[in-house]
Design a protein around this motif. Sequence first.
Motif, mmCIF file in Angstrom:
data_model
loop_
_atom_site.group_PDB
_atom_site.id
_atom_site.type_symbol
_atom_site.label_atom_id
_atom_site.label_comp_id
_atom_site.label_asym_id
_atom_site.label_seq_id
_atom_site.Cartn_x
_atom_site.Cartn_y
_atom_site.Cartn_z
ATOM 1 N N ARG A 95 72.361 80.249 33.652
ATOM 2 C CA ARG A 95 71.279 80.731 32.794
ATOM 3 C C ARG A 95 71.498 80.308 31.337
ATOM 4 N N GLU A 96 72.748 80.442 30.897
ATOM 5 C CA GLU A 96 73.029 80.216 29.468
ATOM 6 C C GLU A 96 73.176 78.746 29.103
ATOM 7 N N ARG A 97 73.615 77.954 30.076
ATOM 8 C CA ARG A 97 74.036 76.603 29.711
ATOM 9 C C ARG A 97 73.111 75.496 30.187
ATOM 10 N N GLY A 98 71.928 75.880 30.674
ATOM 11 C CA GLY A 98 71.051 74.797 31.100
ATOM 12 C C GLY A 98 69.670 75.241 31.503
ATOM 13 N N PHE A 99 68.877 74.240 31.798
ATOM 14 C CA PHE A 99 67.533 74.449 32.327
ATOM 15 C C PHE A 99 67.688 74.438 33.838
ATOM 16 N N VAL A 100 67.243 75.519 34.487
ATOM 17 C CA VAL A 100 67.513 75.669 35.925
ATOM 18 C C VAL A 100 66.283 75.311 36.752
ATOM 19 N N LEU A 101 66.465 74.304 37.594
ATOM 20 C CA LEU A 101 65.386 73.821 38.458
ATOM 21 C C LEU A 101 65.673 74.246 39.899
ATOM 22 N N TRP A 102 64.760 74.994 40.472
ATOM 23 C CA TRP A 102 64.919 75.472 41.858
ATOM 24 C C TRP A 102 64.116 74.578 42.792
ATOM 25 N N LEU A 103 64.820 73.943 43.722
ATOM 26 C CA LEU A 103 64.135 73.146 44.741
ATOM 27 C C LEU A 103 63.865 74.057 45.937
ATOM 28 N N GLU A 104 62.653 74.512 46.023
ATOM 29 C CA GLU A 104 62.270 75.440 47.102
ATOM 30 C C GLU A 104 62.036 74.658 48.383
ATOM 31 N N THR A 105 62.508 75.217 49.477
ATOM 32 C CA THR A 105 62.381 74.531 50.769
ATOM 33 C C THR A 105 62.174 75.556 51.866
ATOM 34 N N SER A 106 61.367 75.227 52.829
ATOM 35 C CA SER A 106 61.179 76.159 53.943
ATOM 36 C C SER A 106 62.339 76.005 54.927
ATOM 37 N N VAL A 107 62.594 77.059 55.676
ATOM 38 C CA VAL A 107 63.643 76.999 56.694
ATOM 39 C C VAL A 107 63.310 75.888 57.692
ATOM 40 N N GLU A 108 62.035 75.715 57.978
ATOM 41 C CA GLU A 108 61.593 74.653 58.899
ATOM 42 C C GLU A 108 62.085 73.279 58.415
ATOM 43 N N GLN A 109 61.870 73.034 57.130
ATOM 44 C CA GLN A 109 62.301 71.742 56.575
ATOM 45 C C GLN A 109 63.818 71.614 56.576
ATOM 46 N N GLN A 110 64.485 72.725 56.268
ATOM 47 C CA GLN A 110 65.959 72.691 56.287
ATOM 48 C C GLN A 110 66.448 72.320 57.688
ATOM 49 N N LEU A 111 65.854 72.951 58.693
ATOM 50 C CA LEU A 111 66.283 72.691 60.066
ATOM 51 C C LEU A 111 66.102 71.223 60.418
ATOM 52 N N GLN A 112 64.997 70.658 59.997
ATOM 53 C CA GLN A 112 64.755 69.232 60.280
ATOM 54 C C GLN A 112 65.757 68.356 59.557
ATOM 55 N N ARG A 113 65.921 68.620 58.259
ATOM 56 C CA ARG A 113 66.792 67.743 57.468
ATOM 57 C C ARG A 113 68.258 67.856 57.868
ATOM 58 N N LEU A 114 68.636 69.050 58.343
ATOM 59 C CA LEU A 114 70.053 69.281 58.628
ATOM 60 C C LEU A 114 70.356 69.197 60.120
ATOM 61 N N ALA A 115 69.400 68.716 60.882
ATOM 62 C CA ALA A 115 69.543 68.738 62.348
ATOM 63 C C ALA A 115 70.843 68.095 62.826
ATOM 64 N N ARG A 116 71.235 67.012 62.187
ATOM 65 C CA ARG A 116 72.443 66.313 62.672
ATOM 66 C C ARG A 116 73.679 66.643 61.839
ATOM 67 N N ASP A 117 73.536 67.599 60.916
ATOM 68 C CA ASP A 117 74.655 67.884 60.009
ATOM 69 C C ASP A 117 75.769 68.677 60.699
ATOM 70 N N ARG A 118 76.989 68.181 60.553
ATOM 71 C CA ARG A 118 78.152 68.919 61.086
ATOM 72 C C ARG A 118 79.160 69.200 59.960
ATOM 73 N N GLN A 119 78.729 68.995 58.726
ATOM 74 C CA GLN A 119 79.653 69.123 57.585
ATOM 75 C C GLN A 119 79.567 70.489 56.915
ATOM 76 N N ARG A 120 78.519 71.238 57.220
ATOM 77 C CA ARG A 120 78.315 72.482 56.478
ATOM 78 C C ARG A 120 78.743 73.680 57.318
ATOM 79 N N PRO A 121 79.872 74.288 56.901
ATOM 80 C CA PRO A 121 80.449 75.366 57.713
ATOM 81 C C PRO A 121 79.479 76.520 57.955
ATOM 82 N N LEU A 122 78.606 76.803 56.996
ATOM 83 C CA LEU A 122 77.709 77.955 57.187
ATOM 84 C C LEU A 122 76.632 77.679 58.226
ATOM 85 N N LEU A 123 76.511 76.417 58.625
ATOM 86 C CA LEU A 123 75.525 76.086 59.670
ATOM 87 C C LEU A 123 76.150 76.145 61.053
#
Length: 183
Positions: A95-123
Motif C-alpha cells: 500500500r505504502e510503496r507502490g501503485f497496486v494493480l489487481w489482475l482479477e481472474t475467474s476460477v474457471e480461467q485459473q483452472l484452464q491456465r493452470l491445468a498442466r501446472d505441477r509446480q504450485r504446491p497449493l494446487l
Amino acid sequence: MNPSPNLFLIGPMGAGKSSIGRRLAEHFRMPCIDLDAAVEERTGTSVATIFEIEGEAGFRRRESELLAEFAARDGIVLATGGGAVLAPANRALLRERGFVLWLETSVEQQLQRLARDRQRPLLDAPDRRERLDQLARVRDPLYRELADFSVAGEGESCQHAAARIAGLLEQHWQRTPAARATA
Ligand code: S3P
C-alpha cells in the motif's frame, strides 16, 4: 498522497502476473522483478521444494523478507505471488510503496491456465476448483482492499492483456497523476 514509486501486481495464481508484469515493465521501461523467481534464485531451489521442506510458513517468511527488500526500491514493477497479500506487513508495504494493480481472474480461467501446472504446491489438492474457490474467498477481499486499480481478464493472451492494461493505466494516471507509478 501516495507517491507510488513502484508498480505492484497482485492477484491469484494463473492471473498472468509474471507475464503481464514483464510486458508492462517493458512498456513503461522499468525493471521487472518476479517475487517467486527471486525467492527461488535466493534459495537456489524451487517454491515447491521450499514448501516441502519448510512448509508454507517457511515460504511466507522468505517471501515477506524479499518483498520488504524490493519494496524499498524505487521504479520497479513487482509481480507478487498469489498469497503475498496474506501478511498484514506485506499489505502495508504494498500500500505504502507502490501503485497496486489487481489482475482479477475467474476460477474457471485459473483452472484452464493452470491445468498442466505441477509446480504450485497449493494446487496439489484432490479438487482444484474447490481449493481455488477457498483461496478466492479468503483473498479476494484482501486484493480488493489493496487495489488502486483492477482489471478483469478477458480470456486474451498475456501480450494482448498487457497492451490493453498499459492503455488503461495510462488513462487512469492521466486522470489522477498523483497516483502515478514512476515510469
Ligand atoms: C501461491 C502462489 C504462487 C507461489 C506459491 C504460493 C499462493 O505464485 O507464490 O506457490 O499462495 O497463491 P503465483 O501466484 O505466481 O502462482
